[in-house]
Scaffold this motif. Structure first.
Motif, PDB file in Angstrom:
ATOM      1  N   LEU A   1       0.825  -1.203   0.000  1.00 30.60           N
ATOM      2  CA  LEU A   1       0.000   0.000   0.000  1.00 30.60           C
ATOM      3  C   LEU A   1       0.862   1.257   0.000  1.00 30.60           C
ATOM      4  CD1 LEU A   1      -2.788  -1.016   2.561  1.00 30.60           C
ATOM      5  CD2 LEU A   1      -2.933  -1.009   0.064  1.00 30.60           C
ATOM      6  N   ALA A   2       1.974   1.219   0.742  1.00 31.52           N
ATOM      7  CA  ALA A   2       2.839   2.395   0.832  1.00 31.52           C
ATOM      8  C   ALA A   2       3.517   2.679  -0.508  1.00 31.52           C
ATOM      9  CB  ALA A   2       3.887   2.185   1.921  1.00 31.52           C
ATOM     10  N   LEU A   3       4.088   1.656  -1.118  1.00 33.92           N
ATOM     11  CA  LEU A   3       4.835   1.872  -2.356  1.00 33.92           C
ATOM     12  C   LEU A   3       3.900   2.259  -3.507  1.00 33.92           C
ATOM     13  CD1 LEU A   3       7.764   1.817  -3.231  1.00 33.92           C
ATOM     14  CD2 LEU A   3       7.436  -0.529  -4.011  1.00 33.92           C
ATOM     15  N   VAL A   4       2.799   1.517  -3.667  1.00 36.74           N
ATOM     16  CA  VAL A   4       1.847   1.842  -4.731  1.00 36.74           C
ATOM     17  C   VAL A   4       1.159   3.175  -4.426  1.00 36.74           C
ATOM     18  CG1 VAL A   4      -0.151   1.026  -6.041  1.00 36.74           C
ATOM     19  CG2 VAL A   4       1.511  -0.617  -5.171  1.00 36.74           C
ATOM     20  N   GLY A   5       1.041   3.489  -3.138  1.00 42.72           N
ATOM     21  CA  GLY A   5       0.384   4.736  -2.746  1.00 42.72           C
ATOM     22  C   GLY A   5       1.077   5.984  -3.252  1.00 42.72           C
ATOM     23  N   LEU A   6       2.360   5.873  -3.595  1.00 50.14           N
ATOM     24  CA  LEU A   6       3.059   7.038  -4.143  1.00 50.14           C
ATOM     25  C   LEU A   6       2.414   7.517  -5.438  1.00 50.14           C
ATOM     26  CD1 LEU A   6       6.761   5.971  -3.487  1.00 50.14           C
ATOM     27  CD2 LEU A   6       5.506   7.809  -2.337  1.00 50.14           C
ATOM     28  N   LEU A   7       1.735   6.605  -6.147  1.00 55.87           N
ATOM     29  CA  LEU A   7       1.057   6.999  -7.385  1.00 55.87           C
ATOM     30  C   LEU A   7      -0.115   7.942  -7.111  1.00 55.87           C
ATOM     31  CD1 LEU A   7       0.954   3.564  -9.262  1.00 55.87           C
ATOM     32  CD2 LEU A   7       2.455   5.518  -9.741  1.00 55.87           C
ATOM     33  N   LEU A   8      -0.620   7.942  -5.887  1.00 50.66           N
ATOM     34  CA  LEU A   8      -1.745   8.810  -5.567  1.00 50.66           C
ATOM     35  C   LEU A   8      -1.355  10.287  -5.653  1.00 50.66           C
ATOM     36  CD1 LEU A   8      -3.232   6.882  -2.513  1.00 50.66           C
ATOM     37  CD2 LEU A   8      -4.358   7.236  -4.710  1.00 50.66           C
ATOM     38  N   VAL A   9      -0.091  10.575  -5.370  1.00 50.18           N
ATOM     39  CA  VAL A   9       0.343  11.978  -5.344  1.00 50.18           C
ATOM     40  C   VAL A   9       0.140  12.655  -6.697  1.00 50.18           C
ATOM     41  CG1 VAL A   9       2.289  13.522  -4.947  1.00 50.18           C
ATOM     42  CG2 VAL A   9       1.921  11.564  -3.419  1.00 50.18           C
ATOM     43  N   PRO A  10       0.652  12.102  -7.805  1.00 53.06           N
ATOM     44  CA  PRO A  10       0.369  12.766  -9.097  1.00 53.06           C
ATOM     45  C   PRO A  10      -1.103  12.713  -9.492  1.00 53.06           C
ATOM     46  CG  PRO A  10       1.533  10.686  -9.439  1.00 53.06           C
ATOM     47  CD  PRO A  10       1.586  10.972  -7.974  1.00 53.06           C
ATOM     48  N   PHE A  11      -1.803  11.623  -9.129  1.00 58.05           N
ATOM     49  CA  PHE A  11      -3.217  11.538  -9.493  1.00 58.05           C
ATOM     50  C   PHE A  11      -4.056  12.572  -8.737  1.00 58.05           C
ATOM     51  CE2 PHE A  11      -2.441   7.153 -11.173  1.00 58.05           C
ATOM     52  CZ  PHE A  11      -2.989   7.369 -12.426  1.00 58.05           C
ATOM     53  N   ASP A  12      -3.550  13.053  -7.596  1.00 58.38           N
ATOM     54  CA  ASP A  12      -4.276  14.082  -6.858  1.00 58.38           C
ATOM     55  C   ASP A  12      -4.391  15.361  -7.671  1.00 58.38           C
ATOM     56  OD1 ASP A  12      -5.471  15.189  -4.386  1.00 58.38           O
ATOM     57  OD2 ASP A  12      -3.649  16.391  -4.312  1.00 58.38           O
ATOM     58  N   ARG A  13      -3.456  15.550  -8.631  1.00 60.77           N
ATOM     59  CA  ARG A  13      -3.488  16.749  -9.470  1.00 60.77           C
ATOM     60  C   ARG A  13      -4.540  16.645 -10.572  1.00 60.77           C
ATOM     61  NH1 ARG A  13      -0.656  20.008  -6.127  1.00 60.77           N
ATOM     62  NH2 ARG A  13       1.320  19.038  -5.521  1.00 60.77           N
ATOM     63  N   VAL A  14      -5.047  15.454 -10.790  1.00 60.16           N
ATOM     64  CA  VAL A  14      -6.075  15.246 -11.825  1.00 60.16           C
ATOM     65  C   VAL A  14      -7.421  15.612 -11.222  1.00 60.16           C
ATOM     66  CG1 VAL A  14      -7.172  13.590 -13.367  1.00 60.16           C
ATOM     67  CG2 VAL A  14      -4.719  13.401 -12.881  1.00 60.16           C
ATOM     68  N   ARG A  15      -8.034  16.660 -11.704  1.00 62.09           N
ATOM     69  CA  ARG A  15      -9.281  17.142 -11.103  1.00 62.09           C
ATOM     70  C   ARG A  15     -10.522  16.517 -11.733  1.00 62.09           C
ATOM     71  NH1 ARG A  15      -7.617  17.527  -6.851  1.00 62.09           N
ATOM     72  NH2 ARG A  15      -9.667  18.298  -6.267  1.00 62.09           N
ATOM     73  N   SER A  16     -10.351  15.814 -12.839  1.00 62.85           N
ATOM     74  CA  SER A  16     -11.495  15.192 -13.507  1.00 62.85           C
ATOM     75  C   SER A  16     -11.763  13.816 -12.915  1.00 62.85           C
ATOM     76  CB  SER A  16     -11.226  15.065 -15.013  1.00 62.85           C
ATOM     77  OG  SER A  16     -12.199  14.241 -15.623  1.00 62.85           O
ATOM     78  N   ASP A  17     -12.900  13.658 -12.260  1.00 61.03           N
ATOM     79  CA  ASP A  17     -13.278  12.359 -11.709  1.00 61.03           C
ATOM     80  C   ASP A  17     -13.482  11.335 -12.820  1.00 61.03           C
ATOM     81  OD1 ASP A  17     -13.193  13.563  -9.260  1.00 61.03           O
ATOM     82  OD2 ASP A  17     -15.365  13.771  -9.044  1.00 61.03           O
ATOM     83  N   ARG A  18     -13.987  11.784 -13.949  1.00 58.84           N
ATOM     84  CA  ARG A  18     -14.202  10.857 -15.072  1.00 58.84           C
ATOM     85  C   ARG A  18     -12.870  10.270 -15.527  1.00 58.84           C
ATOM     86  NH1 ARG A  18     -17.739  12.718 -20.154  1.00 58.84           N
ATOM     87  NH2 ARG A  18     -19.286  12.590 -18.466  1.00 58.84           N
ATOM     88  N   THR A  19     -11.840  11.104 -15.588  1.00 55.02           N
ATOM     89  CA  THR A  19     -10.523  10.604 -15.985  1.00 55.02           C
ATOM     90  C   THR A  19     -10.019   9.562 -14.992  1.00 55.02           C
ATOM     91  OG1 THR A  19      -9.966  12.691 -17.070  1.00 55.02           O
ATOM     92  CG2 THR A  19      -8.132  11.260 -16.439  1.00 55.02           C
ATOM     93  N   LEU A  20     -10.191   9.843 -13.707  1.00 51.09           N
ATOM     94  CA  LEU A  20      -9.751   8.887 -12.683  1.00 51.09           C
ATOM     95  C   LEU A  20     -10.490   7.557 -12.821  1.00 51.09           C
ATOM     96  CD1 LEU A  20      -9.472  11.144  -9.491  1.00 51.09           C
ATOM     97  CD2 LEU A  20      -7.645  10.365 -11.006  1.00 51.09           C
ATOM     98  N   LEU A  21     -11.787   7.605 -13.095  1.00 50.90           N
ATOM     99  CA  LEU A  21     -12.563   6.367 -13.227  1.00 50.90           C
ATOM    100  C   LEU A  21     -12.178   5.606 -14.494  1.00 50.90           C
ATOM    101  CD1 LEU A  21     -16.098   7.542 -12.022  1.00 50.90           C
ATOM    102  CD2 LEU A  21     -14.433   6.137 -10.789  1.00 50.90           C
ATOM    103  N   ILE A  22     -11.839   6.325 -15.559  1.00 50.99           N
ATOM    104  CA  ILE A  22     -11.389   5.650 -16.790  1.00 50.99           C
ATOM    105  C   ILE A  22     -10.069   4.929 -16.543  1.00 50.99           C
ATOM    106  CG2 ILE A  22     -10.513   6.046 -19.124  1.00 50.99           C
ATOM    107  CD1 ILE A  22     -12.597   8.272 -19.408  1.00 50.99           C
TER     108      ILE A  22
END
Length: 386
Positions: A109-130
């Motif tokens: 969870l910790a290592l893969v969780g680092l990917l959350l940081v750049p995805f936090d900059r994505v403001r489109s929920d639709r993009t995140l769900l895709i």
């Protein structure tokens, strides 16, 4: 204003912790695979919680990440680097945990969780769900499935977790031998499983869905979204049934070569567990709105200190099953292991409830929070906080 904790989410996290622990108990913290003897108790526990409990954890990890980042933005700060440091600390907790139990999920969870940081900059929920849908599709697995049918050596080779990590060492070794094997070959086997079986890709998708759940208020406004959750319940039930009864034969017709059997098994497992997880989450949310809520609330204190209880489970249970302790892994039935696990978790729930009468955080949760903030001047006791 920063968002307060959602008790239902804490209770759902406690439910996931219960499921994970019961799987570990019937699995004897991996030693059951040394001499597999499945029965109705074993199969039933895995059918209910296997691959689902950890998925709920991953979903709520993404939810918690989005909550933390949003709360910090409300305060006018940027938590990006602090959260990255928080994940480094979580990885350290996981590495300590691996000394006792190689199946630790905190490192992952910790290592893969680092990917959350750049995805936090994505403001489109639709993009995140895709992106989440693409992750759930398991494109690397589909590529391997095709390559296995073509006879490519890398695609048909046995996964590393088949041979890395010594189960006899867990059954007969000293604590030092177990720790050394867990940190070395056992860790190679653990990461092989998460990578080759598609778990890491699935976790990415669950993280992103959890972020969207926070942004859209799916949990915070659950009482006002009953139609939405009922729709999730019905849709996931239908997909779960379809993947359970139809998917194995469909995949076998498409890719039925013996060399493709292992990858087919991984795909069926992944695509069946996802709707099952959605069904459980939706059922829990809907039951929370009923007269059963006071019972489900018992899980909330455990859900507020999952780090402490998760590691504590291994510190107590591993010596019960492993050879350097009581060595009960092959001396009790699956039903007895399951009963023992339920009693132990009930004690954990009671202790957690008692703890939070006097303290604001669990012991390891406080340590994690203080180390993240870089200060020990963090009120632990409720009276001190007041």
């Amino acid at each position: 204003m920063p968002q307060r904790r959602i008790e239902m989410v804490d209770a759902l996290r406690g439910f996931a912790l219960l499921g994970l622990f019961l799987v570990h108990c019937v699995e004897r913290f991996e030693l059951a695979w040394l001499d597999p003897q499945p029965d109705a108790w074993f199969d039933g526990t895995f059918a209910l919680f296997g691959s689902k409990a950890f998925a709920i954890f991953a979903l709520l990890f993404g939810f918690s990440f989005a909550t933390i980042m949003d709360n910090e933005r409300v305060r006018g700060g940027d938590y990006t680097w602090r959260f990255a440091w928080r994940l480094v600390l979580l990885f350290a907790f996981g590495t300590f945990h691996v000394l006792f139990y190689r199946g630790d999920i905190l490192q992952v969870l910790a290592l893969v969780g680092l990917l959350l940081v750049p995805f936090d900059r994505v403001r489109s929920d639709r993009t995140l769900l895709i992106v989440a849908a693409l992750a759930f599709l398991q494109l690397p697995q589909l590529l391997r499935l095709w390559a296995a049918g073509q006879g490519h050596g890398w695609a048909v080779a046995d996964p590393l977790y088949f041979s890395w990590g010594s189960l006899p060492t867990l059954a007969e070794g000293t604590p030092w031998q177990v720790a050394a094997d867990n940190l070395g070959p056992g860790s190679v086997g653990k990461w092989s499983f998460y990578l080759e079986a598609g778990r890491v890709t699935e976790i990415v998708g669950l993280f992103l869905v959890g972020m969207v759940a926070k942004r859209r208020g799916w949990f915070a406004d659950a009482g006002e979204r009953l139609r939405f959750w009922f729709g999730i319940l019905l849709a996931s039930a239908a997909i779960w049934a379809a993947t359970t009864w139809l998917l194995p034969s469909v995949l076998e017709n498409i890719a039925g070569a013996p060399e493709q059997a292992q990858v087919r098994e991984w795909q069926v497992g992944q695509w069946t567990a996802l709707p099952a997880t959605a069904f459980q989450v939706a059922a829990f949310v809907l039951l929370w709105q009923t007269a059963l809520r006071p019972i489900l609330e018992w899980l909330a204190p455990a859900g507020r200190m999952t780090l402490t209880l998760y590691i504590g489970q291994s510190l107590i249970a591993v010596p019960v099953f492993y050879g350097y302790g009581l060595g009960l892994w092959n001396r009790i039935s699956h039903a007895e292991a399951l009963a023992w696990g339920m009693v132990f978790f009930a004690v954990q729930m009671a202790l957690a409830a008692l703890w939070f009468r006097h303290f604001r955080y669990g012991p390891l949760e406080w340590l994690w929070r203080a180390a993240t903030r870089g200060t020990w001047a963090m009120a632990m006791r409720r009276a001190a906080a007041a």
